[in-house]
Design a protein around this motif. Sequence first.
Motif, PDB file in Angstrom:
ATOM      1  N   LEU A  25       0.837  -1.205   0.000  1.00 19.69           N
ATOM      2  CA  LEU A  25       0.000   0.000   0.000  1.00 19.69           C
ATOM      3  C   LEU A  25       0.875   1.260   0.000  1.00 19.69           C
ATOM      4  CD1 LEU A  25      -2.838  -1.088   2.443  1.00 19.69           C
ATOM      5  CD2 LEU A  25      -3.020  -0.781  -0.039  1.00 19.69           C
ATOM      6  N   GLU A  26       1.994   1.228   0.705  1.00 20.83           N
ATOM      7  CA  GLU A  26       2.930   2.352   0.675  1.00 20.83           C
ATOM      8  C   GLU A  26       3.552   2.513  -0.706  1.00 20.83           C
ATOM      9  OE1 GLU A  26       5.846   2.328   3.824  1.00 20.83           O
ATOM     10  OE2 GLU A  26       4.294   2.074   5.355  1.00 20.83           O
ATOM     11  N   LYS A  27       3.875   1.389  -1.355  1.00 19.79           N
ATOM     12  CA  LYS A  27       4.416   1.442  -2.722  1.00 19.79           C
ATOM     13  C   LYS A  27       3.417   2.078  -3.676  1.00 19.79           C
ATOM     14  CE  LYS A  27       7.849  -2.215  -2.887  1.00 19.79           C
ATOM     15  NZ  LYS A  27       8.939  -1.272  -3.124  1.00 19.79           N
ATOM     16  N   ILE A  28       2.138   1.735  -3.508  1.00 22.23           N
ATOM     17  CA  ILE A  28       1.091   2.316  -4.351  1.00 22.23           C
ATOM     18  C   ILE A  28       1.023   3.821  -4.131  1.00 22.23           C
ATOM     19  CG2 ILE A  28      -1.419   2.418  -4.696  1.00 22.23           C
ATOM     20  CD1 ILE A  28      -1.411  -0.665  -4.143  1.00 22.23           C
ATOM     21  N   ASP A  29       1.041   4.249  -2.868  1.00 29.55           N
ATOM     22  CA  ASP A  29       1.027   5.687  -2.562  1.00 29.55           C
ATOM     23  C   ASP A  29       2.199   6.408  -3.220  1.00 29.55           C
ATOM     24  OD1 ASP A  29      -1.263   6.222  -1.080  1.00 29.55           O
ATOM     25  OD2 ASP A  29      -0.328   5.665   0.819  1.00 29.55           O
ATOM     26  N   THR A  30       3.381   5.833  -3.100  1.00 27.47           N
ATOM     27  CA  THR A  30       4.593   6.455  -3.653  1.00 27.47           C
ATOM     28  C   THR A  30       4.569   6.455  -5.179  1.00 27.47           C
ATOM     29  OG1 THR A  30       5.847   5.735  -1.724  1.00 27.47           O
ATOM     30  CG2 THR A  30       7.114   6.340  -3.673  1.00 27.47           C
ATOM     31  N   PHE A  31       4.177   5.345  -5.767  1.00 31.20           N
ATOM     32  CA  PHE A  31       4.193   5.207  -7.226  1.00 31.20           C
ATOM     33  C   PHE A  31       3.219   6.172  -7.904  1.00 31.20           C
ATOM     34  CE2 PHE A  31       2.994   3.246 -11.274  1.00 31.20           C
ATOM     35  CZ  PHE A  31       4.245   2.984 -11.826  1.00 31.20           C
ATOM     36  N   PHE A  66       1.360  11.997  -7.685  1.00 30.57           N
ATOM     37  CA  PHE A  66       1.404  13.102  -8.627  1.00 30.57           C
ATOM     38  C   PHE A  66       0.467  14.187  -8.097  1.00 30.57           C
ATOM     39  CE2 PHE A  66       1.803   9.198 -11.208  1.00 30.57           C
ATOM     40  CZ  PHE A  66       3.081   9.381 -11.708  1.00 30.57           C
ATOM     41  N   ASP A  67       0.788  15.439  -8.345  1.00 34.02           N
ATOM     42  CA  ASP A  67      -0.033  16.548  -7.838  1.00 34.02           C
ATOM     43  C   ASP A  67      -1.480  16.480  -8.321  1.00 34.02           C
ATOM     44  OD1 ASP A  67       2.041  17.639  -6.405  1.00 34.02           O
ATOM     45  OD2 ASP A  67       2.630  19.028  -7.985  1.00 34.02           O
ATOM     46  N   GLU A  68      -1.682  16.029  -9.539  1.00 34.91           N
ATOM     47  CA  GLU A  68      -3.024  16.078 -10.119  1.00 34.91           C
ATOM     48  C   GLU A  68      -3.897  14.853  -9.793  1.00 34.91           C
ATOM     49  OE1 GLU A  68      -0.097  14.553 -13.238  1.00 34.91           O
ATOM     50  OE2 GLU A  68      -0.130  16.222 -11.874  1.00 34.91           O
ATOM     51  N   ILE A  69      -3.377  13.915  -9.016  1.00 37.17           N
ATOM     52  CA  ILE A  69      -4.129  12.708  -8.668  1.00 37.17           C
ATOM     53  C   ILE A  69      -5.338  13.056  -7.798  1.00 37.17           C
ATOM     54  CG2 ILE A  69      -4.011  10.577  -7.270  1.00 37.17           C
ATOM     55  CD1 ILE A  69      -2.572  10.283  -9.871  1.00 37.17           C
ATOM     56  N   ASP A  70      -6.461  12.417  -8.075  1.00 37.40           N
ATOM     57  CA  ASP A  70      -7.648  12.522  -7.239  1.00 37.40           C
ATOM     58  C   ASP A  70      -7.459  11.546  -6.075  1.00 37.40           C
ATOM     59  OD1 ASP A  70     -10.203  11.996  -6.077  1.00 37.40           O
ATOM     60  OD2 ASP A  70     -11.183  12.692  -7.905  1.00 37.40           O
ATOM     61  N   SER A  71      -7.223  12.068  -4.880  1.00 38.89           N
ATOM     62  CA  SER A  71      -6.887  11.225  -3.726  1.00 38.89           C
ATOM     63  C   SER A  71      -8.031  10.274  -3.344  1.00 38.89           C
ATOM     64  CB  SER A  71      -6.464  12.070  -2.531  1.00 38.89           C
ATOM     65  OG  SER A  71      -7.518  12.900  -2.119  1.00 38.89           O
ATOM     66  N   LYS A  72      -9.274  10.676  -3.564  1.00 43.44           N
ATOM     67  CA  LYS A  72     -10.404   9.787  -3.257  1.00 43.44           C
ATOM     68  C   LYS A  72     -10.406   8.579  -4.197  1.00 43.44           C
ATOM     69  CE  LYS A  72     -13.424  13.205  -1.180  1.00 43.44           C
ATOM     70  NZ  LYS A  72     -14.673  13.944  -1.249  1.00 43.44           N
ATOM     71  N   LYS A  73     -10.076   8.826  -5.460  1.00 40.90           N
ATOM     72  CA  LYS A  73     -10.011   7.720  -6.423  1.00 40.90           C
ATOM     73  C   LYS A  73      -8.855   6.786  -6.091  1.00 40.90           C
ATOM     74  CE  LYS A  73     -12.222  10.063 -10.303  1.00 40.90           C
ATOM     75  NZ  LYS A  73     -12.062  10.487 -11.706  1.00 40.90           N
ATOM     76  N   LEU A  74      -7.717   7.358  -5.656  1.00 43.33           N
ATOM     77  CA  LEU A  74      -6.572   6.524  -5.265  1.00 43.33           C
ATOM     78  C   LEU A  74      -6.930   5.687  -4.041  1.00 43.33           C
ATOM     79  CD1 LEU A  74      -3.693   5.573  -5.654  1.00 43.33           C
ATOM     80  CD2 LEU A  74      -2.918   7.558  -4.320  1.00 43.33           C
ATOM     81  N   THR A  75      -7.634   6.256  -3.096  1.00 38.77           N
ATOM     82  CA  THR A  75      -8.065   5.500  -1.914  1.00 38.77           C
ATOM     83  C   THR A  75      -8.970   4.341  -2.315  1.00 38.77           C
ATOM     84  OG1 THR A  75      -7.841   7.409  -0.460  1.00 38.77           O
ATOM     85  CG2 THR A  75      -9.313   5.646   0.284  1.00 38.77           C
ATOM     86  N   ALA A  76      -9.896   4.579  -3.227  1.00 35.39           N
ATOM     87  CA  ALA A  76     -10.776   3.508  -3.714  1.00 35.39           C
ATOM     88  C   ALA A  76      -9.959   2.398  -4.371  1.00 35.39           C
ATOM     89  CB  ALA A  76     -11.806   4.070  -4.691  1.00 35.39           C
ATOM     90  N   LEU A  77      -8.966   2.780  -5.163  1.00 35.44           N
ATOM     91  CA  LEU A  77      -8.109   1.789  -5.825  1.00 35.44           C
ATOM     92  C   LEU A  77      -7.340   0.968  -4.792  1.00 35.44           C
ATOM     93  CD1 LEU A  77      -6.918   0.577  -8.425  1.00 35.44           C
ATOM     94  CD2 LEU A  77      -5.209   2.413  -8.367  1.00 35.44           C
ATOM     95  N   LYS A  78      -6.846   1.619  -3.751  1.00 32.26           N
ATOM     96  CA  LYS A  78      -6.098   0.911  -2.709  1.00 32.26           C
ATOM     97  C   LYS A  78      -6.992  -0.057  -1.940  1.00 32.26           C
ATOM     98  CE  LYS A  78      -3.612   3.603  -0.139  1.00 32.26           C
ATOM     99  NZ  LYS A  78      -3.157   4.802   0.580  1.00 32.26           N
ATOM    100  N   ILE A  79      -8.226   0.324  -1.679  1.00 28.48           N
ATOM    101  CA  ILE A  79      -9.166  -0.579  -1.003  1.00 28.48           C
ATOM    102  C   ILE A  79      -9.452  -1.793  -1.887  1.00 28.48           C
ATOM    103  CG2 ILE A  79     -11.548  -0.831  -0.164  1.00 28.48           C
ATOM    104  CD1 ILE A  79     -11.315   2.163   0.728  1.00 28.48           C
ATOM    105  N   ALA A  80      -9.647  -1.550  -3.170  1.00 29.25           N
ATOM    106  CA  ALA A  80      -9.886  -2.656  -4.113  1.00 29.25           C
ATOM    107  C   ALA A  80      -8.664  -3.568  -4.175  1.00 29.25           C
ATOM    108  CB  ALA A  80     -10.216  -2.095  -5.498  1.00 29.25           C
ATOM    109  N   PHE A  81      -7.469  -2.979  -4.230  1.00 25.11           N
ATOM    110  CA  PHE A  81      -6.240  -3.776  -4.245  1.00 25.11           C
ATOM    111  C   PHE A  81      -6.144  -4.627  -2.980  1.00 25.11           C
ATOM    112  CE2 PHE A  81      -1.960  -4.248  -2.563  1.00 25.11           C
ATOM    113  CZ  PHE A  81      -1.400  -5.046  -3.544  1.00 25.11           C
ATOM    114  N   GLU A  82      -6.414  -4.021  -1.834  1.00 27.73           N
ATOM    115  CA  GLU A  82      -6.333  -4.754  -0.565  1.00 27.73           C
ATOM    116  C   GLU A  82      -7.241  -5.985  -0.586  1.00 27.73           C
ATOM    117  OE1 GLU A  82      -7.143  -4.123   4.204  1.00 27.73           O
ATOM    118  OE2 GLU A  82      -6.845  -2.359   2.951  1.00 27.73           O
ATOM    119  N   GLU A  83      -8.459  -5.827  -1.063  1.00 26.97           N
ATOM    120  CA  GLU A  83      -9.395  -6.945  -1.144  1.00 26.97           C
ATOM    121  C   GLU A  83      -8.837  -8.070  -2.021  1.00 26.97           C
ATOM    122  OE1 GLU A  83     -12.724  -9.429  -0.829  1.00 26.97           O
ATOM    123  OE2 GLU A  83     -12.149  -7.725   0.425  1.00 26.97           O
ATOM    124  N   MET A  84      -8.323  -7.707  -3.181  1.00 21.87           N
ATOM    125  CA  MET A  84      -7.810  -8.726  -4.103  1.00 21.87           C
ATOM    126  C   MET A  84      -6.530  -9.378  -3.562  1.00 21.87           C
ATOM    127  SD  MET A  84     -10.280  -8.728  -6.104  1.00 21.87           S
ATOM    128  CE  MET A  84      -9.666 -10.108  -7.024  1.00 21.87           C
TER     129      MET A  84
END
Length: 139
Positions: A19-25, A28-46
Amino acid sequence: MKQEKWEGRAKQEHLYELLEKIDTFYCFDEIDSKKLTALKIAFEEMFVNVTKYAYPKEKEAQKAVAVTLEWLDGEARIRLADHGIPYNPLCKADPDLSVDVMQRPIGGLGIHMVKKMTDDLQYSCQNGENQITLIKKLI
């Protein structure tokens, strides 16, 4: 395209590192943080599903997973690959959410959630390798 790969044992103890690697990778300034959080939750489940269900007990020593992070044109792709039991989670029917939770069969909510939290979800199995790819526009 920017890409990074991690390989290791399919153990839940690696989850926070990934999850830290995902945050670091995807930092970017223009990233939508809510969308990134959703992606991380989905990744965690899988990822947790791979650690729990991909390998039978007799193959515990071979329990490995590869995680590839990709970035192209505002789109994040996270691919999990394992050599465990072939299983396509996309073939499972979505749960009937209109049925009372106490009367619903167990299972299926996690993949349903992942489908809702990503823009696309892809599965393939080739040469004994399962691959599930989570795709999400972050910009």
